[in-house]
Structure formats: C-alpha cells, structure tokens
Design a protein around this motif. Sequence first.
Motif, mmCIF file in Angstrom:
data_model
loop_
_atom_site.group_PDB
_atom_site.id
_atom_site.type_symbol
_atom_site.label_atom_id
_atom_site.label_comp_id
_atom_site.label_asym_id
_atom_site.label_seq_id
_atom_site.Cartn_x
_atom_site.Cartn_y
_atom_site.Cartn_z
ATOM 1 N N ASP A 181 -23.147 58.434 -60.066
ATOM 2 C CA ASP A 181 -23.192 59.315 -58.840
ATOM 3 C C ASP A 181 -22.827 58.578 -57.525
ATOM 4 O O ASP A 181 -22.401 59.047 -56.494
ATOM 5 C CB ASP A 181 -24.406 59.906 -58.712
ATOM 6 C CG ASP A 181 -25.047 60.970 -59.645
ATOM 7 O OD1 ASP A 181 -24.145 61.812 -60.033
ATOM 8 O OD2 ASP A 181 -26.239 60.628 -60.288
ATOM 9 N N GLY A 182 -22.894 57.209 -57.427
ATOM 10 C CA GLY A 182 -22.693 56.533 -56.620
ATOM 11 C C GLY A 182 -22.546 54.898 -56.642
ATOM 12 O O GLY A 182 -23.139 54.567 -57.386
ATOM 13 N N ALA A 231 -13.396 52.036 -52.245
ATOM 14 C CA ALA A 231 -13.416 53.301 -52.047
ATOM 15 C C ALA A 231 -12.149 53.896 -52.681
ATOM 16 O O ALA A 231 -11.711 54.996 -52.627
ATOM 17 C CB ALA A 231 -13.545 53.631 -50.595
ATOM 18 N N SER A 280 -18.390 57.662 -55.479
ATOM 19 C CA SER A 280 -18.731 57.758 -54.239
ATOM 20 C C SER A 280 -19.181 56.294 -53.739
ATOM 21 O O SER A 280 -20.130 55.721 -54.434
ATOM 22 C CB SER A 280 -19.792 58.925 -53.989
ATOM 23 O OG SER A 280 -19.347 60.176 -54.191
ATOM 24 N N TYR A 333 -20.999 53.901 -51.078
ATOM 25 C CA TYR A 333 -22.009 53.809 -49.858
ATOM 26 C C TYR A 333 -22.107 52.409 -49.284
ATOM 27 O O TYR A 333 -22.598 51.549 -50.092
ATOM 28 C CB TYR A 333 -23.371 54.463 -50.328
ATOM 29 C CG TYR A 333 -23.313 56.034 -50.836
ATOM 30 C CD1 TYR A 333 -23.427 57.128 -50.067
ATOM 31 C CD2 TYR A 333 -23.092 56.405 -52.160
ATOM 32 C CE1 TYR A 333 -23.146 58.329 -50.311
ATOM 33 C CE2 TYR A 333 -23.038 57.639 -52.626
ATOM 34 C CZ TYR A 333 -23.107 58.519 -51.678
ATOM 35 O OH TYR A 333 -23.145 59.949 -51.899
ATOM 36 N N ASP A 346 -22.793 59.271 -45.335
ATOM 37 C CA ASP A 346 -21.570 59.871 -45.856
ATOM 38 C C ASP A 346 -20.886 58.649 -46.726
ATOM 39 O O ASP A 346 -20.759 57.432 -46.346
ATOM 40 C CB ASP A 346 -20.639 60.389 -45.145
ATOM 41 C CG ASP A 346 -21.117 61.565 -44.050
ATOM 42 O OD1 ASP A 346 -21.856 62.309 -44.819
ATOM 43 O OD2 ASP A 346 -20.901 61.644 -43.165
ATOM 44 N N PRO A 347 -20.128 58.914 -47.976
ATOM 45 C CA PRO A 347 -19.532 58.087 -48.767
ATOM 46 C C PRO A 347 -18.166 57.462 -47.811
ATOM 47 O O PRO A 347 -17.887 58.229 -47.003
ATOM 48 C CB PRO A 347 -19.119 58.788 -49.944
ATOM 49 C CG PRO A 347 -20.118 60.111 -50.041
ATOM 50 C CD PRO A 347 -20.323 60.320 -48.581
ATOM 51 N N ALA A 390 -14.575 56.956 -46.889
ATOM 52 C CA ALA A 390 -13.528 57.717 -47.279
ATOM 53 C C ALA A 390 -12.153 56.758 -46.956
ATOM 54 O O ALA A 390 -12.364 56.095 -45.589
ATOM 55 C CB ALA A 390 -13.412 59.004 -46.468
#
Length: 228
Positions: free
Chosen positions: A135-136, A148, A154, A156, A175-176, A178
């Motif tokens: 999930d991350g 990223a 995702s 972090y 927020d992840p 970007a």
Amino acid sequence: MLAKLSSYTLIGIDAAPVEVEVDVSPASMPKTVLVGLAEASVKESTHRVERALVNSGYHRPIDRVVINLAPADLKKEAGGLDLPIALGHLIGSGQFVIERRGNFAIAGELLLTGETRPIKGVLAMALAAAAEKRDGLIVPSANAAEAAVVEGISVYPVGSLAEAVGFLSGNLDMDPKAVNVEDVFARLAHYEDDFVDVKGQDYAKRALLISASGGHNVLMLWTKNAAA
C-alpha cells in the motif's frame, strides 16, 4: 513486546525483502542483540538508533532488546534499516501503536538527531514494493522523488523519525509524493556533453551508440596516462 515491520536490503542492483522483528523484554538484563547475518554497517545502526530515539524525545528501552532481520541466510547491507529498527523499538516498548491501515514497507537511515538521511537503492526498493503490491513505501524525503517514478506504489516522504511515527500512528496525514515522469525524462534527456565533441574514438562511440539503442549494459574502463 514484539514488533514486526517490513523493509528491504540490496543484493547487487535488486532489492530483497527483509522482515525486521524487534522484541523488547521488560525486567530483563539491559542488552541489545542484533541477529540475522547483518553486515558491519547494519550492526552500527543500533548505536545510531539509540541516540536518534533519545534526541527525538523518545525513551530508549532499558531492557533486553533482540533485533532479528529475516531471512537469516540473507546478508543485510547499508543503513536503510535504521528507520524500521527505530520504529520497532518504539512499538516494542509501547511508546506508540500503528493505527494507519495498510501494508507499508519502510527504509531509511537516521542521523543522531533523528532526522532521515538519503539511502542508495530506493528505486529498486520501490520496484520491489510495487511488485509485492504494497500500500505504500516510506522513505527519506530526499529519496522520495526517485522512488515516486515507479508506477503502482505510493511513496511517503518523511524527514525524521518523529514524522514516521506521526504518519503510522495516524496523527499526521500526508499525500504521496507526486512526480511527472514525462517531465523528468524530458529534463534529463539533455546533456551538456555530446559525442561530436569527442575527437576520434570511433569504435568506442559506436559501441556506446549500439548499447544505448539496444538497452544493453556497458562496462567502461580507462587508465590515466602516467607519462609527464
């Protein structure tokens, strides 16, 4: 109390999953034991982690702490295990609980101040995390843009141990990271140097051109002329 977290170690240019287990036994003789075929750089992490905990405002467990890096037959290298080991100390000693839902992997080196430091191989770790459908991935802020660029995961960014605790405990939302991959490739596709500036060396330039066209690896060797 036993804490389990997921991380990675590098094997060449690939990232292999590592399970970080930290067991804190209260009322036992104070001692920290690290097992799991750890290299010297990983063994040193216990000292960095202890000071990072204290300097971040947390309590260093004055208990018997056993850190196991699984699988046992896989050599663990680099300092990317600092952050999950530190978080394991805090969870195992009851100083915080992971409330954020998700299957996260964590990697990062810590300064004695508790701040995160960039590590090598984050791109490979992000690829591995995406392949495992996590999930991350939690990484140092300085590595977030690199990780990223991988789709399907995702990323972090955390700048300190305290930020990682805040995020996993649910007290800090973020927020992840970007990244516009097309912009990155467009920016990095321009070089100041050009083959036209190289006089001669036609065979070497042709070999590099063929290698780049086919996506092949190249091993470049050169020697310095010792003649005065």
